[in-house]
Design an enzyme around this catalytic site. Structure first.
Site, PDB file in Angstrom:
ATOM      1  N   CYS A   1      -3.835  22.320  62.830  1.00  0.00           N
ATOM      2  CA  CYS A   1      -5.130  22.298  62.140  1.00  0.00           C
ATOM      3  C   CYS A   1      -5.064  23.075  60.822  1.00  0.00           C
ATOM      4  CB  CYS A   1      -6.227  22.855  63.043  1.00  0.00           C
ATOM      5  SG  CYS A   1      -5.972  24.569  63.509  1.00  0.00           S
TER       6      CYS A   1
ATOM      7  N   ASP B   1       0.625  22.465  70.017  1.00  0.00           N
ATOM      8  CA  ASP B   1      -0.705  22.432  69.400  1.00  0.00           C
ATOM      9  C   ASP B   1      -1.189  23.876  69.305  1.00  0.00           C
ATOM     10  OD1 ASP B   1      -3.162  21.790  68.381  1.00  0.00           O
ATOM     11  OD2 ASP B   1      -3.833  20.647  70.124  1.00  0.00           O
TER      12      ASP B   1
ATOM     13  N   GLU C   1      -0.323  27.277  79.042  1.00  0.00           N
ATOM     14  CA  GLU C   1      -1.519  27.787  78.372  1.00  0.00           C
ATOM     15  C   GLU C   1      -1.798  29.191  78.881  1.00  0.00           C
ATOM     16  OE1 GLU C   1      -4.526  28.669  76.255  1.00  0.00           O
ATOM     17  OE2 GLU C   1      -3.785  26.641  75.925  1.00  0.00           O
TER      18      GLU C   1
END
Length: 147
Positions: free
Chosen positions: A104, A77, A30
């Site tokens: 998404c 993701d 991340e």
């Protein structure tokens, strides 16, 4: 067990930590340093010891990675914009056995799945998840496997 998991765009570690008992070792990547601090704290609070979190961009991490030795599963993701061409190239170079793509945005998911299919992956399953009822927003989870 016996398989390693690489959680790209791991945020505070929600996916990695939830799957920790299913894999021998897990790496979470991340870019946001404070999210990595929270992910490490979450691992400590839950006494999960087989997860390591690294604060770097997914692009930089994949640029430095070489072809995987041994079984590897990748969870992606990414943000709404999907994966950059650099990330797709890095994944194809890494050659994980399986990719689980959480999205998404159906448009960027479709684009990225097409690129991964051209790179030797097969879409095995796609599952939309309505976590925002009464809105047009959905999450979609796709499972890919290397040919």
């Amino acid at each position: 067990k016996g398989t390693r998991l690489l959680d790209l765009y791991c945020g505070v570690g929600g996916i990695a930590l939830t799957l920790a008992d299913q894999f021998t070792e897990i790496g979470g990547i991340e870019e946001v340093g404070s999210a990595i601090d929270d992910a490490a704290a979450n691992a400590d609070l839950n006494e999960i010891e087989n997860v390591r979190f690294v604060a770097t961009s997914v692009e930089e991490f994949l640029d430095e990675s070489t072809r995987s030795s041994g079984p590897l599963c990748v969870v992606l993701d990414p943000p709404r914009a999907g994966c950059s061409p650099q990330v797709i190239r890095g994944l194809l170079r890494l050659r994980p056995d399986r990719i689980i793509y959480v999205s998404c945005d159906p448009g960027t998911l479709s684009r990225d799945l097409g690129l991964l299919q051209k790179g030797g992956y097969r879409v095995k399953e796609v599952q939309p998840v309505d976590i925002f009822p009464q809105t047009a927003h959905i999450e979609t989870v796709a499972k890919l496997q290397r040919d």
